[in-house]
Design a protein around this motif. Structure first.
Motif, mmCIF file in Angstrom:
data_model
loop_
_atom_site.group_PDB
_atom_site.id
_atom_site.type_symbol
_atom_site.label_atom_id
_atom_site.label_comp_id
_atom_site.label_asym_id
_atom_site.label_seq_id
_atom_site.Cartn_x
_atom_site.Cartn_y
_atom_site.Cartn_z
ATOM 1 N N ILE A 148 -4.910 7.942 -2.937
ATOM 2 C CA ILE A 148 -4.674 9.385 -3.054
ATOM 3 C C ILE A 148 -5.788 10.204 -2.402
ATOM 4 O O ILE A 148 -6.007 11.358 -2.747
ATOM 5 N N THR A 149 -6.449 9.599 -1.402
ATOM 6 C CA THR A 149 -7.480 10.336 -0.665
ATOM 7 C C THR A 149 -6.928 11.651 -0.118
ATOM 8 O O THR A 149 -7.609 12.673 -0.100
ATOM 9 N N GLY A 150 -5.678 11.620 0.322
ATOM 10 C CA GLY A 150 -5.090 12.799 0.961
ATOM 11 C C GLY A 150 -4.438 13.766 -0.006
ATOM 12 O O GLY A 150 -3.741 14.683 0.414
ATOM 13 N N VAL A 151 -4.636 13.593 -1.284
ATOM 14 C CA VAL A 151 -4.065 14.535 -2.262
ATOM 15 C C VAL A 151 -5.129 15.563 -2.621
ATOM 16 O O VAL A 151 -6.160 15.210 -3.184
ATOM 17 N N PRO A 152 -4.915 16.827 -2.274
ATOM 18 C CA PRO A 152 -5.976 17.822 -2.415
ATOM 19 C C PRO A 152 -6.304 18.169 -3.862
ATOM 20 O O PRO A 152 -7.418 18.563 -4.171
ATOM 21 N N SER A 153 -5.323 18.034 -4.746
ATOM 22 C CA SER A 153 -5.578 18.485 -6.107
ATOM 23 C C SER A 153 -4.802 17.620 -7.087
ATOM 24 O O SER A 153 -3.651 17.287 -6.863
ATOM 25 N N VAL A 154 -5.467 17.247 -8.144
ATOM 26 C CA VAL A 154 -4.798 16.468 -9.182
ATOM 27 C C VAL A 154 -4.986 17.206 -10.492
ATOM 28 O O VAL A 154 -6.108 17.339 -10.970
ATOM 29 N N ASP A 155 -3.917 17.749 -11.037
ATOM 30 C CA ASP A 155 -4.033 18.375 -12.354
ATOM 31 C C ASP A 155 -3.388 17.462 -13.392
ATOM 32 O O ASP A 155 -3.003 16.332 -13.078
ATOM 33 N N SER A 156 -3.303 17.920 -14.624
ATOM 34 C CA SER A 156 -2.841 17.009 -15.672
ATOM 35 C C SER A 156 -1.418 16.523 -15.430
ATOM 36 O O SER A 156 -1.080 15.390 -15.741
ATOM 37 N N THR A 157 -0.578 17.385 -14.833
ATOM 38 C CA THR A 157 0.799 16.977 -14.578
ATOM 39 C C THR A 157 0.866 15.855 -13.548
ATOM 40 O O THR A 157 1.578 14.871 -13.724
ATOM 41 N N VAL A 158 0.093 16.046 -12.459
ATOM 42 C CA VAL A 158 0.078 15.027 -11.418
ATOM 43 C C VAL A 158 -0.509 13.724 -11.980
ATOM 44 O O VAL A 158 0.015 12.628 -11.740
ATOM 45 N N ALA A 159 -1.585 13.845 -12.754
ATOM 46 C CA ALA A 159 -2.194 12.661 -13.362
ATOM 47 C C ALA A 159 -1.181 11.948 -14.249
ATOM 48 O O ALA A 159 -1.074 10.719 -14.234
ATOM 49 N N ILE A 179 0.861 -1.186 0.000
ATOM 50 C CA ILE A 179 0.000 0.000 0.000
ATOM 51 C C ILE A 179 0.897 1.236 0.000
ATOM 52 O O ILE A 179 1.903 1.280 0.698
ATOM 53 N N LEU A 180 0.504 2.211 -0.785
ATOM 54 C CA LEU A 180 1.238 3.468 -0.823
ATOM 55 C C LEU A 180 0.241 4.603 -0.635
ATOM 56 O O LEU A 180 -0.404 5.027 -1.584
ATOM 57 N N PRO A 181 0.087 5.050 0.611
ATOM 58 C CA PRO A 181 -0.825 6.177 0.827
ATOM 59 C C PRO A 181 -0.093 7.485 0.533
ATOM 60 O O PRO A 181 0.992 7.706 1.058
ATOM 61 N N ILE A 182 -0.665 8.313 -0.307
ATOM 62 C CA ILE A 182 -0.030 9.599 -0.591
ATOM 63 C C ILE A 182 -0.871 10.701 0.051
ATOM 64 O O ILE A 182 -2.073 10.792 -0.186
ATOM 65 N N ILE A 183 -0.222 11.508 0.872
ATOM 66 C CA ILE A 183 -0.934 12.594 1.550
ATOM 67 C C ILE A 183 -0.234 13.908 1.224
ATOM 68 O O ILE A 183 0.984 14.001 1.316
ATOM 69 N N GLY A 184 -1.018 14.880 0.803
ATOM 70 C CA GLY A 184 -0.453 16.194 0.528
ATOM 71 C C GLY A 184 -0.234 16.431 -0.951
ATOM 72 O O GLY A 184 -0.602 15.634 -1.804
ATOM 73 N N VAL A 185 0.407 17.561 -1.205
ATOM 74 C CA VAL A 185 0.594 18.006 -2.580
ATOM 75 C C VAL A 185 1.650 17.155 -3.298
ATOM 76 O O VAL A 185 2.675 16.832 -2.723
ATOM 77 N N ILE A 186 1.363 16.797 -4.519
ATOM 78 C CA ILE A 186 2.378 16.099 -5.323
ATOM 79 C C ILE A 186 3.006 17.104 -6.279
ATOM 80 O O ILE A 186 2.323 17.655 -7.128
ATOM 81 N N ASP A 187 4.290 17.350 -6.112
ATOM 82 C CA ASP A 187 4.994 18.159 -7.104
ATOM 83 C C ASP A 187 5.952 17.231 -7.843
ATOM 84 O O ASP A 187 6.131 16.078 -7.458
ATOM 85 N N ARG A 228 8.430 15.283 -5.734
ATOM 86 C CA ARG A 228 7.836 14.272 -4.885
ATOM 87 C C ARG A 228 7.348 13.098 -5.725
ATOM 88 O O ARG A 228 7.463 11.939 -5.322
ATOM 89 N N ALA A 229 6.803 13.404 -6.903
ATOM 90 C CA ALA A 229 6.297 12.355 -7.768
ATOM 91 C C ALA A 229 7.432 11.405 -8.145
ATOM 92 O O ALA A 229 7.270 10.184 -8.145
ATOM 93 N N ARG A 230 8.601 11.984 -8.441
ATOM 94 C CA ARG A 230 9.759 11.168 -8.782
ATOM 95 C C ARG A 230 10.123 10.256 -7.624
ATOM 96 O O ARG A 230 10.384 9.065 -7.789
ATOM 97 N N GLN A 231 10.100 10.860 -6.436
ATOM 98 C CA GLN A 231 10.467 10.120 -5.241
ATOM 99 C C GLN A 231 9.490 8.978 -4.981
ATOM 100 O O GLN A 231 9.888 7.867 -4.631
ATOM 101 N N VAL A 232 8.188 9.276 -5.156
ATOM 102 C CA VAL A 232 7.158 8.260 -4.953
ATOM 103 C C VAL A 232 7.403 7.088 -5.896
ATOM 104 O O VAL A 232 7.413 5.924 -5.489
#
Lengths: 135, 314
Positions: free
Chosen positions: B229-240, B194-202, B205-209
């Motif tokens: 990704i329940t804890g990710v407040p915003s998903v834009d095209s880059t994060v997707a 399981i990989l829970p992601i909480i907070g903003v993905i930049d 961080r995405a690379r690290q994940v």
């Protein structure tokens, strides 16, 4: 309701994208937006702010509340003095990207917002002006 | 004329002891005299000026996180350092003290405006005492202030910058710490991560994940991964895009990825933007994701028969 006339957010790094998104969300909330519109607006801000960081390194986002006849909404202006866009109609096509992205940034953002206007001059920079009206 | 003045300045006033802006030799000498006089004035009135300053600090509701005694103690230290800077022209000792002070007061919630506030108050208290002392001789007062102002500005600058730098150092440190903590890859069953992601993905961080996940898949020989990704407040095209790439890379490593916790707003937004998520297996919530993962791995979870109460009591 007291609303600040304009909020200027300098965009220089990834962290500023987060700030712009949060401030946009907050202002939209104050302007009476709710639910999925808030997500739509903050995502659109995120897209244009990301474009600034990726292509122009630095620029700014200006947020303001628009009061049209019988309706109100949010205006987002993203401005940079980067390399500009050579062919706007190409850049507005789905799937076109000069970077490593999905090429959905600009066309996708246009679909998210109600009004979308882009002006760009190669070598002088790009300005995106977009509006979302309250339904 | 001007040239000879410049040369004089260079030869006569070595290094950091030149507090004043470019001025003629005569002026510089008198500045030195005035500063000496200033220093002895501040030494003579140390007790009274220090008290006055501490009183004004409390009045202005600055340093509210500190007790009266603490304020007076720090005020004394800053005051003495202040006088030392005026005397020696070197801000090194003050810099060190400002760093040390910041280290002590930042954890207690003292803010930048408070630190700037107290330094400016001291400047005001001292200027007022100079006004009082030299009020009879306006010309002399002017010259004293000419000598005092640049030094006072430099001191205010040193303390303010020291505080802000210390704060930035702490913020950087915390960012590192959070980055370390933020992406745990957890094994819940044999071959299930399981990989829970909480907070903003930049992007960083995405690379690290992605890296941590791929390492986790190899180390645990995982077949199924649930990214929540329940804890990710915003998903834009880059994060997707990052998510899609992570999923693709995991597939190449032989693991199926299930993404959970996509909110209805984000789902709608992604569809409007036009992100193609058909390659991604998504399930509403984390629980559903884990159940699906267990099914894929061939587990069957059954409720145990209720144990007799006697055995439980033993």
């Amino acid at each position: 309701m007291s609303l600040k006339a304009e909020i200027h957010i300098p965009i220089n790094s990834d962290a500023d994208i987060v700030t712009a998104r949060q401030q946009g969300r907050e202002l939209a909330q104050q302007a009476g937006f709710n639910g999925s519109d808030l997500t739509v607006i903050s995502t659109a801000i995120s897209e244009v702010a990301r474009n600034i960081v990726e292509h122009a390194r630095s620029g700014e986002i200006v947020l303001s509340v628009a009061n049209g006849p019988g309706r109100s909404g949010l205006v987002v202006v993203a401005r940079d003095h980067g390399p500009g866009i050579l062919d706007i109609s190409l850049a507005m096509q789905d799937g076109y990207s000069t970077g490593k992205g999905l090429g959905l940034g600009l066309p996708g953002t246009r679909r998210l917002m109600d009004e979308f206007e882009i002006t760009s001059k190669p070598g002088a920079g790009t300005t995106v002006t977009m509006k979302k009206w309250r339904r | 004329m001007a040239d000879s003045k410049k040369r004089d300045k260079r030869t006569r006033i070595p290094g950091p002891s030149s507090l004043a802006s470019p001025m003629g030799t005569a002026m510089l000498e008198s500045t030195a005299v005035l500063l000496r006089e200033l220093v002895s004035h501040l030494r003579e009135n140390r007790t009274q000026l220090r008290e006055e300053w501490a009183r004004r600090i409390t009045e202005s509701q600055l340093l509210v996180a500190m007790t009266q005694e603490e304020i007076f103690k720090e005020a004394t230290a800053v005051y003495d350092n202040y006088v030392a800077v005026l005397e020696t022209g070197s801000v090194e000792a003050l810099e060190a003290y400002a760093r040390d002070l910041s280290e002590r007061i930042i954890p207690r919630g003292v803010e930048t405006r408070e630190v700037l506030g107290i330094v400016l108050l001291l400047r005001d208290v001292l200027a007022r005492s100079l006004f009082k002392k030299y009020q009879a001789d306006f010309g002399l007062l002017n010259r004293v202030l000419d000598a005092y102002e640049p030094a006072a500005n430099r001191i205010a600058n040193t303390v303010g910058v020291g505080f802000v730098q210390e704060r930035e150092r702490i913020i950087r440190q915390q960012q590192e710490a959070i980055r370390e903590l933020s992406t745990p890859v957890l094994q819940v069953r044999e071959r299930l991560l399981i990989l829970p992601i909480i907070g903003v993905i930049d992007p960083q961080r995405a690379r690290q994940v992605t890296e941590q996940l791929l390492r986790g898949i190899r180390a645990n020989r995982a077949k199924v991964v649930v990214i929540d990704i329940t804890g990710v407040p915003s998903v834009d095209s880059t994060v997707a895009n990052h998510l899609v790439q992570t999923v693709d890379a995991s597939r190449l490593m032989g693991a199926t990825v299930i993404v959970t916790g996509l909110s209805s707003e984000i789902a709608q937004t992604l569809v409007t933007i036009g992100v193609d998520l058909t390659k991604m297996k998504t399930i509403g919530d984390l629980q559903g994701g884990i159940e699906e993962a267990e099914r894929l791995l061939g587990y069957r979870v059954t409720m145990m028969m209720q144990a007799p109460e006697q055995t439980a009591a033993k």
